[in-house]
Enzyme design. Structure first.
Site, mmCIF file in Angstrom:
data_model
loop_
_atom_site.group_PDB
_atom_site.id
_atom_site.type_symbol
_atom_site.label_atom_id
_atom_site.label_comp_id
_atom_site.label_asym_id
_atom_site.label_seq_id
_atom_site.Cartn_x
_atom_site.Cartn_y
_atom_site.Cartn_z
ATOM 1 C CG ASN A 9 -1.705 1.247 1.388
ATOM 2 O OD1 ASN A 9 -1.828 2.032 0.446
ATOM 3 N ND2 ASN A 9 -2.265 1.473 2.574
ATOM 4 C CD1 TRP A 10 3.516 1.093 -2.991
ATOM 5 C CD2 TRP A 10 3.541 2.386 -4.819
ATOM 6 N NE1 TRP A 10 4.262 0.448 -3.950
ATOM 7 C CE2 TRP A 10 4.288 1.228 -5.088
ATOM 8 C CE3 TRP A 10 3.402 3.340 -5.834
ATOM 9 C CZ2 TRP A 10 4.917 1.002 -6.318
ATOM 10 C CZ3 TRP A 10 4.017 3.115 -7.055
ATOM 11 C CH2 TRP A 10 4.768 1.955 -7.303
ATOM 12 C CE LYS A 11 0.212 3.509 4.921
ATOM 13 N NZ LYS A 11 -0.197 3.657 6.298
ATOM 14 C CG HIS A 93 -6.024 1.938 4.953
ATOM 15 N ND1 HIS A 93 -5.612 2.829 5.913
ATOM 16 C CD2 HIS A 93 -4.991 1.073 4.775
ATOM 17 C CE1 HIS A 93 -4.381 2.510 6.296
ATOM 18 N NE2 HIS A 93 -3.985 1.454 5.616
ATOM 19 C CD GLU A 95 -3.228 5.469 6.713
ATOM 20 O OE1 GLU A 95 -3.164 5.545 5.472
ATOM 21 O OE2 GLU A 95 -2.321 4.964 7.406
ATOM 22 C CD GLU A 164 -3.925 -2.602 7.112
ATOM 23 O OE1 GLU A 164 -2.817 -2.878 6.646
ATOM 24 O OE2 GLU A 164 -4.493 -1.519 6.908
ATOM 25 N N GLY A 170 1.923 2.016 10.817
ATOM 26 C CA GLY A 170 2.886 3.110 10.709
ATOM 27 C C GLY A 170 3.524 3.509 12.028
ATOM 28 C CB SER A 208 4.567 -1.986 12.175
ATOM 29 O OG SER A 208 4.180 -0.632 12.349
ATOM 30 N N GLY A 230 4.666 1.155 4.863
ATOM 31 C CA GLY A 230 6.004 1.735 4.753
ATOM 32 C C GLY A 230 7.030 0.846 4.075
HETATM 33 C C1 PEP Z 1 -0.996 0.087 5.824
HETATM 34 O O1 PEP Z 1 -0.899 1.213 5.389
HETATM 35 O O2 PEP Z 1 -1.939 -0.615 5.475
HETATM 36 C C2 PEP Z 1 0.031 -0.398 6.747
HETATM 37 C C3 PEP Z 1 -0.102 -1.580 7.272
HETATM 38 O O3 PEP Z 1 1.093 0.446 6.991
HETATM 39 P P1 PEP Z 1 2.489 0.070 7.734
HETATM 40 O O4 PEP Z 1 2.950 -1.232 7.150
HETATM 41 O O5 PEP Z 1 3.388 1.199 7.411
HETATM 42 O O6 PEP Z 1 2.173 -0.051 9.185
#
Ligand code: PEP
Length: 246
Positions: A9-11, A93, A95, A164, A170, A208, A230
């Site tokens: 997931n590049w966000k 998601h 976010e 998640e 993050g 993470s 990330g």
């Molecule tokens: C995500 O954005 O779905 C995610 C799991 O981010 P990270 O791996 O950076 O925690």
């Protein structure tokens, strides 16, 4: 037997120049035993399709409108994603739930709209730290998933689910393999009760995930791969996570 799936997931990251290097780095790491996909910002879908068309690598978007078309400025419809070869669309998601106030029902409607155009929704569920500390994890994730199960009906078996925990996204703080497995098992039981097809539904873990913790997470019986934020922006790290998936 469920094949492991690892999705980046590049966000809101990238540029055409840095993406090109990342995409070619990931292509150079083939073959992968797992399925690999990247979910990129909408404007980059064309470049990913150009870079990876004809390979087994897949791509997708980070959201999908619940609407087919119409006066919905800024929205992108599932049919449009399909035209760009998207295999997946992340929906719900945390976010988007947090910053765009997406409700459980809107997330479910997005998942339905995606499936209707042949785009597999990756439906994210997860509890906040306060909810976990209040002992509400099970209630929260079941409520989020239940809306999608009911809206998709007999198609529920077609989705991918991503657990998640919001407190792990993050933050560098990962759920332990046992904590994650416990929630994945709950979700699979819920999917089984509702659809009868839980054995073939992939449930990804996200939060993470890094090269050094991926293997222990993916070794859990109900963890079928990962949704990676990330670490998906670094080709070496993302490749290492894919290798950890088998
Ligand atoms: C995500 O954005 O779905 C995610 C799991 O981010 P990270 O791996 O950076 O925690």
């Amino acid at each position: 037997m469920r094949r492991k799936l690892v999705v980046g997931n590049w966000k809101l990251h990238g540029s055409r120049a840095t993406n090109a290097a990342l995409l070619s780095g990931l292509a150079a790491g083939r073959p992968y035993a797992c399925e690999m996909a990247v979910c990129v910002p909408f404007p980059y879908l064309h470049d990913v399709a150009d870079a990876w068309r004809g390979s087994e690598l897949m791509w997708g978007a980070q959201d999908c409108s619940a609407h087919e078309q119409g006066a919905y400025t800024g929205e992108v419809a599932a049919a449009m994603l399909s035209e760009f070869g998207c295999r997946y669309a992340i929906v719900g998601h945390s976010e988007r739930r947090q910053f765009h106030h997406e409700s459980d029902q809107l997330v479910a409607d997005k998942a339905k709209a995606a499936l209707a155009k042949g785009v597999t929704p990756i439906v994210c569920v997860g509890e906040s730290l306060a909810q976990r500390e209040a002992g509400a994890t099970e209630e929260v994730v079941k409520r989020q998933l239940s809306a999608v199960i009911h809206t998709l009906g007999h198609c529920a078996g077609e989705m991918v689910v991503a657990y998640e925990p919001v407190w792990a996204i993050g933050t560098g703080r990962t759920a332990s393999p046992e904590q994650a497995q416990a929630v994945h098992a709950l979700l699979r039981a819920q999917l089984q009760a509702a659809s009868g097809h839980a054995e073939r539904i992939r449930i990804l873990y996200g939060g993470s995930v890094k090269p050094d913790n991926a293997q222990a997470l993916f070794a859990q019986p109900d963890i079928d791969g990962g949704l990676i934020g990330g670490a998906s922006l670094n080709a070496d790290h993302f490749i290492a996570i894919c290798r950890a998936a088998g």
